[in-house]
Design an enzyme around this catalytic site. Sequence first.
Site, PDB file in Angstrom:
ATOM      1  N   HIS A 198      -9.460   1.273   5.057  1.00  0.00           N
ATOM      2  CA  HIS A 198      -8.171   1.426   5.748  1.00  0.00           C
ATOM      3  C   HIS A 198      -8.361   2.350   6.956  1.00  0.00           C
ATOM      4  CE1 HIS A 198      -4.023   2.504   6.594  1.00  0.00           C
ATOM      5  NE2 HIS A 198      -3.685   1.412   5.936  1.00  0.00           N
TER       6      HIS A 198
ATOM      7  N   ASN B 123       0.868  -1.177   0.000  1.00  0.00           N
ATOM      8  CA  ASN B 123       0.000   0.000   0.000  1.00  0.00           C
ATOM      9  C   ASN B 123       0.907   1.229   0.000  1.00  0.00           C
ATOM     10  OD1 ASN B 123      -1.793   2.062   0.502  1.00  0.00           O
ATOM     11  ND2 ASN B 123      -2.408   1.346   2.537  1.00  0.00           N
ATOM     12  N   TRP B 124       0.986   1.864  -1.155  1.00  0.00           N
ATOM     13  CA  TRP B 124       1.939   2.975  -1.293  1.00  0.00           C
ATOM     14  C   TRP B 124       1.398   4.266  -0.685  1.00  0.00           C
ATOM     15  CZ3 TRP B 124       4.043   2.369  -7.048  1.00  0.00           C
ATOM     16  CH2 TRP B 124       4.590   1.088  -7.182  1.00  0.00           C
ATOM     17  N   LYS B 125       0.140   4.245  -0.269  1.00  0.00           N
ATOM     18  CA  LYS B 125      -0.498   5.426   0.347  1.00  0.00           C
ATOM     19  C   LYS B 125      -0.286   6.664  -0.550  1.00  0.00           C
ATOM     20  CE  LYS B 125      -0.169   3.146   4.789  1.00  0.00           C
ATOM     21  NZ  LYS B 125      -0.036   3.230   6.234  1.00  0.00           N
TER      22      LYS B 125
ATOM     23  N   GLU C 180      -5.106  -4.841  10.692  1.00  0.00           N
ATOM     24  CA  GLU C 180      -4.071  -3.830  10.895  1.00  0.00           C
ATOM     25  C   GLU C 180      -4.321  -3.107  12.216  1.00  0.00           C
ATOM     26  OE1 GLU C 180      -2.261  -2.627   6.813  1.00  0.00           O
ATOM     27  OE2 GLU C 180      -3.858  -1.250   7.306  1.00  0.00           O
TER      28      GLU C 180
ATOM     29  N   GLY D  32       2.911   2.287  10.907  1.00  0.00           N
ATOM     30  CA  GLY D  32       3.873   3.379  10.751  1.00  0.00           C
ATOM     31  C   GLY D  32       4.583   3.757  12.038  1.00  0.00           C
TER      32      GLY D  32
ATOM     33  N   GLU E  14      -6.702   4.710   8.043  1.00  0.00           N
ATOM     34  CA  GLU E  14      -6.485   6.143   7.771  1.00  0.00           C
ATOM     35  C   GLU E  14      -7.730   6.774   7.154  1.00  0.00           C
ATOM     36  OE1 GLU E  14      -2.871   5.464   5.610  1.00  0.00           O
ATOM     37  OE2 GLU E  14      -1.895   4.881   7.481  1.00  0.00           O
TER      38      GLU E  14
ATOM     39  N   SER F  58       3.764  -2.104  10.435  1.00  0.00           N
ATOM     40  CA  SER F  58       5.228  -2.186  10.611  1.00  0.00           C
ATOM     41  C   SER F  58       5.788  -3.566  10.248  1.00  0.00           C
ATOM     42  CB  SER F  58       5.620  -1.799  12.031  1.00  0.00           C
ATOM     43  OG  SER F  58       5.235  -0.451  12.297  1.00  0.00           O
TER      44      SER F  58
HETATM   45  P1  13P Z   1       3.212   0.362   7.769  1.00  0.00           P
HETATM   46  O1  13P Z   1       3.727  -0.907   7.128  1.00  0.00           O
HETATM   47  O2  13P Z   1       3.932   1.590   7.299  1.00  0.00           O
HETATM   48  O3  13P Z   1       3.109   0.237   9.242  1.00  0.00           O
HETATM   49  O4  13P Z   1       1.703   0.550   7.233  1.00  0.00           O
HETATM   50  C1  13P Z   1       0.835  -0.513   7.270  1.00  0.00           C
HETATM   51  C2  13P Z   1      -0.388  -0.134   6.516  1.00  0.00           C
HETATM   52  O5  13P Z   1      -1.134   0.737   6.928  1.00  0.00           O
HETATM   53  C3  13P Z   1      -0.652  -0.843   5.260  1.00  0.00           C
HETATM   54  O6  13P Z   1      -1.923  -0.581   4.800  1.00  0.00           O
END
Ligand code: 13P
Length: 251
Positions: free
Chosen positions: A95, A9-11, A167, A173, A97, A213
């Site tokens: 997600h 997931n490149w966000k 998650e 993160g 976020e 992470s």
């Molecule tokens: P990180 O791997 O940066 O913790 O993010 C996980 C994530 O939100 C994947 O969707």
Amino acid sequence: MRKKIIAGNWKMNKTVADALTLVKGIQAELAGSTEVEVVVCPPFTALKSVGDVLTDSQIKLGCQNMSSENDGAYTGEISHTMLKELFVKYVILGHSERRQYYKETDFWVNKKVKKALETNLRPIVCVGEKLEEREAGNTEKVVEAQVRGSLADITAEQFENVVVAYEPVWAIGTGKTATSEQAQEVHAFIRGIIRDMVGEKAAKGLRIQYGGSMKASNAKELLSQPDIDGGLIGGAALEARSFVDIVKAGL
Ligand code: 13P
């Protein structure tokens, strides 16, 4: 046997040029490998360019959100038709976020999941508790409500095309990964809810990814747990080397 699925997931990262460098780097290392299903989810603006590179590749294209509507006056939204035109196969929905910053609720996630399944896109449906919820002993309650709400009315047959991503928000993160025992416990719990919702066969077939992470150094142990069927990778998916190393940990 469930085939493992590792998705990046490149966000909100990578210009088109940077996205092309990344996907070419991943492809160079993973060409022809089919034991693990690999998905990359660039931002919308890079889908076309990345998709063009992935023509004839085993690596599949995913995106990070989708409208629950077909078309019309929904400023800023992207429809299933537009995504399928770009050969998108997977769509990350719900997600944390999006739940946190854009107030997406289980109701909306569920509408999007239904639309994705109706239109032959495969949803990766994210659930997970916040730190204060875990500390208050409410992990199972929160995760169960999200699973039942986001996946309401999905049939056992439709579940064949669903991926769930667990998650824990406190692990995203932050560099704090759930231990493999903590993750396995929640994964088994989620599978149990699905069993209750749609039966044993669909529950057994459902792939549940861990996200938060995840990196090359902890991937092998997480992926060796009986109910962890892959990873949804954020930070470590932004660089070809670290992403490829996670995929290799799943082999
Ligand atoms: P990180 O791997 O940066 O913790 O993010 C996980 C994530 O939100 C994947 O969707």
